[in-house]
Design a protein around this motif. Structure first.
Motif, PDB file in Angstrom:
ATOM      1  N   GLY A  13     -60.455  14.383  86.536  1.00  0.00           N
ATOM      2  CA  GLY A  13     -59.812  13.718  85.417  1.00  0.00           C
ATOM      3  C   GLY A  13     -59.966  14.516  84.127  1.00  0.00           C
ATOM      4  O   GLY A  13     -60.628  15.559  84.088  1.00  0.00           O
ATOM      5  N   ARG A  14     -59.311  14.005  83.054  1.00  0.00           N
ATOM      6  CA  ARG A  14     -59.417  14.671  81.759  1.00  0.00           C
ATOM      7  C   ARG A  14     -60.790  14.388  81.159  1.00  0.00           C
ATOM      8  O   ARG A  14     -61.251  13.243  81.156  1.00  0.00           O
ATOM      9  CB  ARG A  14     -58.298  14.188  80.840  1.00  0.00           C
ATOM     10  N   TYR A  15     -61.439  15.433  80.662  1.00  0.00           N
ATOM     11  CA  TYR A  15     -62.839  15.367  80.242  1.00  0.00           C
ATOM     12  C   TYR A  15     -63.036  14.308  79.150  1.00  0.00           C
ATOM     13  O   TYR A  15     -62.275  14.212  78.188  1.00  0.00           O
ATOM     14  CB  TYR A  15     -63.301  16.731  79.718  1.00  0.00           C
ATOM     15  N   GLY A  16     -64.114  13.484  79.341  1.00  0.00           N
ATOM     16  CA  GLY A  16     -64.516  12.529  78.302  1.00  0.00           C
ATOM     17  C   GLY A  16     -63.480  11.472  78.028  1.00  0.00           C
ATOM     18  O   GLY A  16     -63.377  11.024  76.883  1.00  0.00           O
ATOM     19  N   SER A  17     -62.684  11.068  79.037  1.00  0.00           N
ATOM     20  CA  SER A  17     -61.608  10.107  78.780  1.00  0.00           C
ATOM     21  C   SER A  17     -61.578   9.062  79.901  1.00  0.00           C
ATOM     22  O   SER A  17     -62.399   9.077  80.816  1.00  0.00           O
ATOM     23  CB  SER A  17     -60.253  10.833  78.725  1.00  0.00           C
ATOM     24  N   SER A  18     -60.615   8.187  79.817  1.00  0.00           N
ATOM     25  CA  SER A  18     -60.356   7.220  80.880  1.00  0.00           C
ATOM     26  C   SER A  18     -59.110   7.604  81.674  1.00  0.00           C
ATOM     27  O   SER A  18     -58.488   6.754  82.305  1.00  0.00           O
ATOM     28  CB  SER A  18     -60.161   5.806  80.285  1.00  0.00           C
ATOM     29  N   ASP A  19     -58.753   8.890  81.602  1.00  0.00           N
ATOM     30  CA  ASP A  19     -57.504   9.353  82.206  1.00  0.00           C
ATOM     31  C   ASP A  19     -57.799  10.158  83.464  1.00  0.00           C
ATOM     32  O   ASP A  19     -58.429  11.224  83.388  1.00  0.00           O
ATOM     33  CB  ASP A  19     -56.730  10.230  81.205  1.00  0.00           C
ATOM     34  N   TRP A  20     -57.392   9.630  84.598  1.00  0.00           N
ATOM     35  CA  TRP A  20     -57.481  10.374  85.863  1.00  0.00           C
ATOM     36  C   TRP A  20     -56.458   9.839  86.857  1.00  0.00           C
ATOM     37  O   TRP A  20     -55.938   8.729  86.696  1.00  0.00           O
ATOM     38  CB  TRP A  20     -58.898  10.294  86.443  1.00  0.00           C
ATOM     39  N   LEU A  21     -56.194  10.653  87.863  1.00  0.00           N
ATOM     40  CA  LEU A  21     -55.249  10.272  88.916  1.00  0.00           C
ATOM     41  C   LEU A  21     -55.999   9.606  90.057  1.00  0.00           C
ATOM     42  O   LEU A  21     -57.113  10.012  90.399  1.00  0.00           O
ATOM     43  CB  LEU A  21     -54.526  11.497  89.477  1.00  0.00           C
ATOM     44  N   THR A  22     -55.359   8.606  90.679  1.00  0.00           N
ATOM     45  CA  THR A  22     -55.932   8.020  91.897  1.00  0.00           C
ATOM     46  C   THR A  22     -55.164   8.418  93.149  1.00  0.00           C
ATOM     47  O   THR A  22     -55.650   8.234  94.265  1.00  0.00           O
ATOM     48  CB  THR A  22     -55.958   6.486  91.787  1.00  0.00           C
ATOM     49  N   ALA A  23     -53.934   8.964  92.961  1.00  0.00           N
ATOM     50  CA  ALA A  23     -53.147   9.458  94.112  1.00  0.00           C
ATOM     51  C   ALA A  23     -52.102  10.417  93.586  1.00  0.00           C
ATOM     52  O   ALA A  23     -51.602  10.257  92.458  1.00  0.00           O
ATOM     53  CB  ALA A  23     -52.488   8.312  94.874  1.00  0.00           C
TER      54      ALA A  23
END
Length: 1233
Positions: A75-85
């Motif tokens: 995911g993007r560092y230090g954030s709440s942004d990431w992919l699950t699929a």
């Protein structure tokens, strides 16, 4: 191999420049794609797009073609942004993307669960690519799309050549050395046309092979020719080879066969021995392969590298130049593309063009309004043909190939052209002016509620489109993708995501595969198999299984291994005996006379069986007993022993080619004896075979071969046949086997904690499970096998429901069948479960099959690793109490009995079959339990056979008589239950009868005739007569002369299927002390009826519990039956009668005890024991004696019978499956009295 994958794992992205990264959009300059490197924190700590939706993408240019083995995301560092699929796409050019799929069907990769942890996926197969594109599918619902990534692999080096359709390469190579056992060609190709000759290879010698690789209709065809004119082979492999992606082809030539591999599919093909390929050359310019070749290798020599210095023809370049076609994929019902129409239209010409490919037969391609006409134009597919409102054009357009369509309006005429006029052209009539208005819709319409004016009464299009043109101007789909022109939904732009679900085909056993965009279908007709993938056999595995479904003798298709690879075979099942025989014929089962051949000292005979080799072995292996008759008739022809020493004769038997056997029928293997030697009764005690005595009188040695290891007999060699005076004949009977060890293989689980365990069940793509169970418990697990996540289980979930559940990685799937009555009734119930890549099904007994479809693009491999548990689980919870029998997994029977013998809490075998199968015993037959199986005791009936289904019949001549003598009466007080225990139930008797039941069938052309006579010690009698036809006389008369001891006797007659006719005889004297029952001619001392007699057929004669014909024919010693004159057992009864016989069979049944309908009181002169004499001449005499009953049936049921002249087939019998419940044929009427 695995070795290159282990060393090919270097990070590829971390050192790339920012210019190597592209994306659909970016949230800001610090969220750009160049920051999307694993574990880096520059910028905003990764890439995030402007909006989070499924149309975003991140692309990496690796700088050159590279081998990729793994991908990692973060995911993007230090954030709440990431992919699950996410989806992975690969491309050589930055266009025409190809989606990577694990397991051939799984497209989505699981992503991250937080912003910092790294999730890595190793690819099942390395991918060669330059560009990598990642498309987010899902992301953290409390954040947005955020990504850092890395790919792993190593550089890829190759030699590439580009051919433009006018150029070629030529090679002349030396033949392979003699010591080489194989030669090979391999190459990788990418074609830009859907047809063309890829490679032509031919040898120098006359016996060499010629190979030709042809790409046509997106398949690869291999044409193989040799010097023999009948040895041409044309095979097809691969699919969608014109997708402008690289495809791998390899051919290995061994001495007798070729292995052809295209991508992941391999085909084995037989060719002649000792044929080499000699030299190789590609075909000239007339075959027009247009595309690129890579790593063309012959026996380890790279021919592309050689071509740089060798011969070249035409324009050959050593790089792959390919045009860019931007395609788009309409993935589902919500997919559409909207484009603005041309605003300034020429009044003379308007056109819209496109290319499409699909598997679906129906779907909308294009729609637009005609504002001036107030109309709508729809261009759509229906039944794989192209329709424009009322126009139809083209055919078979759902073949997966690219098809071009052009819609042209010119000078008021509307024209649709398919495949540039090669497919078809259609014109609208009458002509009218076409203007497209302001918008065009491709593939479908926006969802309801949108402001755009679009209506689609047809199915949405699922497939690919490319090369869109409006007024001959190409549409830039990249601008559409960037939302700079038009609008779209659910489109994959710059790729064609078509999948061939029929290559490789999941249809088994020769089933033909067809497909739509989202699924495939198997046509199983004429295969002998059923189910979604033609996996399960529709036939039983043995004659025993057919018998216990209530079938009679006849030819049946037997599939010995169920869903295995052995094909069904037509085999005769002999069910006439208690044992059920499988009879496999060969080409010579007759007694054959040996005729000496000049110049040959031996006579040889070879036997070819009607069953295939694998089936023979399976039948012998699964049978309890097999036998084959071996007979030798001889006169001065020795068999096994001569004074000279060497064996003159032998035979070959056993599996495969067989082995030489030196014993004869009835003796043990290797004994060099015949049966008489074993029994020590040969004609000459010095020899062990009758024929070895070498006498001038005829002798024979015969017996049964019963050792399964030496069966079947494959050939016979007779050596002593050439001497003067030698004469001989031999017979090798058919192979006969009985006792299916699979059908009755059972185990009894007496505790819920008991179970049997077996090795792991391997049913990765197809699994079928069948078994029978009986229980008194309301629940329990029959079968369970676990994997790390996957599992498969069948259980009794309640007293009325069976549950089949499994998980192959898509989450648990359940199939349930609910019964209408309790299943814990201690009767056998059958379960058949199947799971394949398309669906799961469950069937209970004869209830309708329940099915559940599998996800179209889910995991398909069932991966198990624990032991297989039967009757319980590893946790010892919810175990099954009861019996499981005939358990088969993918056609292989598990030996429950052997495993049960060594397992505590489980017993081998399971008795108690009559509760389930007792109804198969017909005609009052009694079911008798056996340890394995059951049998029918036909003693108390007039029938015989495995199910008491066959009438005992006999042919009577004019002098024939069957007299059944009843025992001397001990007391007048004997009642109906008194019978002799020393005699079979078929010949037991009652001395004093308070209720008489008489039934029989007859066929005769004689009248008058006496059908049955029962006489007593008191000179009373009962007679059943067939009267002479007369003007006032009915032909059937029942006569009863006796003195009754009680007041009222009620008698009923039933003739055939007519209504019962009842009448009453009143008397006060019993019919006591019966002495005898007579069929046929009477002793003149007994009655003046003696002169009548009977000529014809009597069948199924039963007087209460006495069956005189059965006693006479089947129990002759000891028996109270005296037979006078000729009596021949016959098949003249109603169950198996010749439908063309002159006479008609009638069923007669007489009984007492029914309610009174018609009463006739006997003449008072009869009371007091007066014996009257009946003369069948006058109507008045009949009126005094009895009521006359006769009624012909007005209509008869008929069976379809082939027309055969009676003289051609005098003994033609009914079908073996015709039973007494079936209607009679046209020529046959059945009567009951």
């Amino acid at each position: 191999s695995d070795a290159p994958i282990r060393v090919c794992h270097s990070p590829l992205v971390s050192n790339l420049l920012p210019l190597s990264f592209r994306s659909s959009s970016q949230l800001s300059g610090s969220h750009g794609p160049g920051f999307a490197k694993l574990n880096r924190r520059e910028g905003a700590g990764g890439w995030s797009p402007l909006s989070s939706d499924r149309y975003q993408w991140l692309e990496v240019d690796l700088g050159g073609r590279t081998q990729i083995t793994a991908v990692s995301t973060q995911g993007r560092y230090g954030s709440s942004d990431w992919l699950t699929a996410y989806l992975l796409m690969f491309s050589d050019t930055g266009h025409n993307w190809k989606q990577h799929r694990q397991e051939d069907s799984i497209g989505a990769f699981p992503g991250n669960s937080n912003a910092d942890s790294v999730v890595q996926h190793k690819l099942q197969h390395p991918v060669i690519t330059r560009y990598v594109r990642l498309i987010p599918l899902d992301w953290n619902p409390n954040g947005r799309i955020g990504l850092r990534l890395e790919t792993y692999g190593c550089p890829y080096n190759s030699d590439v050549v580009s051919l433009d359709g006018q150029s070629s390469l030529l090679y002349r190579l030396s033949p392979r050395p003699k010591q080489m056992t194989k030669e090979s060609i391999s190459l990788i190709f990418k074609t830009l046309k859907n047809s063309g000759t890829l490679l032509h290879a031919e040898g120098q010698s006359a016996h060499s092979l010629t190979l030709e690789f042809i790409v046509r209709h997106h398949h690869l065809f291999l044409l193989c020719r040799s010097s023999s004119p009948d040895s041409h082979h044309l095979v097809s492999l691969g699919s969608l080879l014109d997708d402008q992606h690289w495809h791998h082809v390899a051919v290995e030539h061994h001495s007798t066969h070729l292995n052809l591999t295209v991508d992941k599919s391999t085909l084995w093909m037989s060719v002649g021995a000792e044929q080499g390929l000699g030299s190789r050359r590609s075909i000239g310019p007339n075959r027009n392969f247009h595309g690129c070749l890579e790593n063309l290798v012959y026996n380890g020599v790279n021919l592309v590298d050689l071509a740089k210095q060798k011969d070249q023809r035409g324009n050959v370049t050593f790089s792959c130049a390919e045009p860019v076609f931007v395609a788009m994929t309409f993935t589902g019902p919500q997919s559409f593309l909207w484009l603005p129409g041309v605003t300034e239209l020429s009044s003379t010409a308007t056109s819209v063009g496109l290319q499409f490919r699909t598997w679906n037969k129906a779907g909308l391609l294009l729609t637009f309004n005609l504002p001036k006409q107030g109309a709508v134009v729809w261009l759509y597919l229906s039944r794989a043909r192209l329709h424009l409102q009322i126009l139809k054009s083209g055919s078979a357009l759902n073949d997966g190939q690219w098809h071009s369509v052009e819609l042209i309006s010119r000078q008021g005429h509307l024209t649709v052209s398919v495949d540039e006029g090669e497919g078809a052209t259609a014109h609208a009539s009458p002509p009218f002016l076409v203007t497209t208005g302001s918008q065009l819709f491709f593939g479908g319409c926006p969802a309801e509620g949108s402001s755009q004016d679009c209506m689609n009464p047809f199915k949405a299009f699922q497939g690919c489109m490319r090369l869109l043109t409006v007024d001959n101007q190409p549409v830039d789909l990249i601008m559409v993708q960037q939302r700079l022109m038009g609008n779209y939904s659910n489109l994959q732009i710059d790729m064609c995501g078509i999948i061939d679900r029929c290559s490789p085909s999941h249809c088994e056993h020769g089933g033909s595969c067809s497909q739509s965009w989202s699924t495939f279908h198997c046509n199983c007709s004429s295969t002998g198999y059923s189910g979604a993938t033609c996996h399960s056999s529709i036939f039983e595995q043995s004659c025993e299984a057919y018998k216990h479904k209530g079938n009679m003798s006849g030819y049946y298709y037997i599939d010995v291994d169920g869903s295995g690879h052995i094909r069904p075979q037509l085999i005769y099942c002999d069910m006439t005996e208690d044992k059920t025989w499988m009879v496999i014929q060969h080409n010579n089962t007759d007694l054959t006379t040996v005729r000496p051949s000049p110049g040959k000292n031996q006579h040889m005979a070879h036997f070819e069986y009607t069953a295939e080799e694998k089936q023979l072995a399976a039948v012998i292996g699964q049978s309890e007993h097999c036998e084959q008759e071996l007979t030798y008739h001889c006169r001065k022809s020795r068999l096994l022993n001569t004074p000279d020493g060497p064996l003159p004769s032998w035979w070959v038997g056993g599996p495969g080619a067989g082995q030489v056997q030196t014993y004869w029928g009835g003796a043990p293997p290797g004994s060099q004896q015949c049966s008489c030697g074993l029994q020590e009764n040969c004609v000459d005690p010095k020899h062990y075979c009758n024929c070895d005595a070498d006498r001038t009188e005829w002798a024979n040695d015969s017996g049964l071969l019963t050792h399964k290891e030496t069966l079947p007999v494959r050939s016979l060699v007779l050596g002593d046949v050439q001497r003067p005076g030698s004469e001989s004949a031999y017979r090798v009977g058919p192979l006969r086997c009985h006792g299916d060890e699979n059908v009755w293989n059972a185990a009894f689980f007496d505790k819920e904690t008991s179970y049997l365990h077996f090795p792991t069940f391997h049913g990765e793509l197809s699994a079928d499970i069948s078994f029978l169970f009986k229980t008194t418990s309301s629940s329990g697990i029959f079968l369970e096998n676990l994997g790390i996540k996957d599992f498969i289980r069948i259980e009794l979930s309640s007293s009325t429901e069976v549950l089949f559940s499994f998980d192959v990685g898509n989450g648990p799937l359940e199939v349930r069948v609910k019964a209408g009555s309790p299943l814990n009734d201690n009767r056998w119930h059958r379960i058949r479960a199947e799971r394949n890549v398309k669906e799961a099904s469950l069937r209970l007994d004869e209830l309708p099959t329940a099915t559940q479809e599998a996800p179209a693009d889910g995991h398909i491999h069932l991966q198990l690793n624990s032991q297989l548990f039967i009757g319980g689980t590893a946790s010892r919870q919810k175990g099954f109490r009861g019996c499981i029998r005939s358990l088969q997994l993918n056609g292989v029977t598990l030996d429950l009995e052997e495993r049960a013998k060594i397992t505590p809490g489980v017993q081998a075998g399971c008795p108690g079959h009559c509760s389930s199968y007792g109804s198969l015993c017909q005609n009052q037959g009694r079911c008798v339990e056996r340890p394995n199986s059951f049998s029918c005791d036909c003693g108390p009936s007039a029938y015989t056979g495995a199910f008491c289904e066959r009438e005992v019949s006999a042919s009577f001549k004019s002098g024939t008589a069957v007299s059944y003598t009843i025992k001397e009466p001990v007391s007048n007080e004997l009642n109906r239950s008194s019978s002799s225990s020393a005699l079979p139930s078929s010949i037991s008797s009652d001395m004093t009868l308070r209720a008489e039941n008489v039934s029989l069938s007859f066929r005769t052309s004689q009248s008058p005739a006496l059908l049955l006579y029962v006489g007593s010690y008191h000179r009373e009698y009962l007679a059943l007569l067939l009267n002479k036809h007369g003007e006032h006389l009915d032909p059937l008369t029942f006569v009863w002369f006796k003195v009754f001891t009680y007041l009222e006797i009620i008698i009923f007659f039933q003739i055939d299927k007519n209504n019962k006719e009842d009448f009453n005889l009143t008397s006060d004297v019993e019919f006591n002390a019966i002495r005898s029952l007579v069929l046929g001619r009477l002793d003149p001392e007994l009655s003046q009826l003696a002169s009548l007699g009977f000529t014809g057929c009597l069948s199924a004669v039963l007087f209460n519990s006495i069956s005189p014909l059965k006693a006479a024919l089947l129990h002759p010693v000891p028996s109270p039956v005296i037979v006078t004159g000729p009596l021949v057992q016959s098949i003249c009864g109603s169950n198996s009668a010749n439908p063309y016989a002159a006479e008609t069979t009638h069923h007669l049944s007489v009984g007492r005890g029914q309610p009174l309908v018609n009463a006739i009181r006997s003449d008072s002169a009869l009371i007091g024991g007066v014996i009257a004499v009946v003369i069948f001449v006058t109507v008045s005499a009949l009126a005094i004696m009895a009521r006359v009953l006769y009624r012909r049936k007005g209509t008869c049921q008929s069976q379809e019978v082939k027309t055969v002249k009676p003289e051609d087939s005098p003994e033609l019998a009914f079908s073996s499956q015709t039973s007494s419940q079936n209607g009679p044929s046209e020529n046959q009427k059945e009567y009951f009295i």
